[in-house]
Design an enzyme around this catalytic site. Sequence first.
Site, PDB file in Angstrom:
ATOM      1  N   ASP A   1       2.911 -57.453 -17.661  1.00 50.28           N
ATOM      2  CA  ASP A   1       2.904 -58.227 -18.901  1.00 50.28           C
ATOM      3  C   ASP A   1       3.618 -59.543 -18.671  1.00 50.28           C
ATOM      4  O   ASP A   1       4.583 -59.608 -17.901  1.00 50.28           O
ATOM      5  CB  ASP A   1       3.601 -57.457 -20.023  1.00 50.28           C
ATOM      6  CG  ASP A   1       2.857 -56.191 -20.414  1.00 50.28           C
ATOM      7  OD1 ASP A   1       1.619 -56.210 -20.382  1.00 50.28           O
ATOM      8  OD2 ASP A   1       3.511 -55.192 -20.740  1.00 50.28           O
TER       9      ASP A   1
ATOM     10  N   ASP B   1      -4.292 -56.782 -23.209  1.00 49.19           N
ATOM     11  CA  ASP B   1      -3.776 -56.366 -24.521  1.00 49.19           C
ATOM     12  C   ASP B   1      -4.377 -57.213 -25.635  1.00 49.19           C
ATOM     13  O   ASP B   1      -4.706 -56.709 -26.715  1.00 49.19           O
ATOM     14  CB  ASP B   1      -2.252 -56.489 -24.558  1.00 49.19           C
ATOM     15  CG  ASP B   1      -1.569 -55.543 -23.592  1.00 49.19           C
ATOM     16  OD1 ASP B   1      -2.135 -54.473 -23.306  1.00 49.19           O
ATOM     17  OD2 ASP B   1      -0.462 -55.878 -23.117  1.00 49.19           O
TER      18      ASP B   1
END
Length: 212
Positions: free
Chosen positions: A151, A185
């Site tokens: 991320d 995401d």
Amino acid sequence: MSLKKSIYLIVIILLIDQISKVYIKTHFALQESIEVFTWFKIFFIENDGMAWGTKISDFVSFIDDRTAKVVLTLFRIIAIFGIGYWLYDAAKKQSPKVLILAIALIFAGALGNIIDSVFYGVLFNDSHGQVATFLPELGGYDTLLHGKVVDMLYFPLWEGYLPEWIPFKGGEYFTFFNPVFNIADMAISTGFIMLIVFNRKAFAKNKIESDI
């Protein structure tokens, strides 16, 4: 929207997602960040579990973290086959464009994070205190199915101390929109939001057929 166009979209999202993750993994040490704007930072973290960093073992105490990680990864792999069939079926039945687009986004995002979970532990070495190497000579930081999701997108839109009069949280330091996420995401979230917001339009054809 045709199945062919959906596949093109999936490939584009996967390329952007994986290129961004490989770049971050091979140029940033864990927890390293760069401020692009005051409200947007590139901040490298790794997610070892489900959404928001939760883990199966947080809810099922008799399963250790490593077993839970494998269970989660295998579940994701099974789920992606289900989503893939849903996309194929929706395109074959010429379902509304918004439904096919939403499913394609969810499929691309889910597959992007599965790639991390399945392969990154083998493809890269550890990022703690160093920049990772792709295909290191001494092997990766873990085994197959034990990879961590990369991320890097962080949007701290507001940071500061909350007023004292706010119940429970007054006087505490607070960051509005704290999650760190990735392109995959974003694709998943966008797909689900489309299904919620355009629910009637997305499933209009199915509703008409059920009435008949």
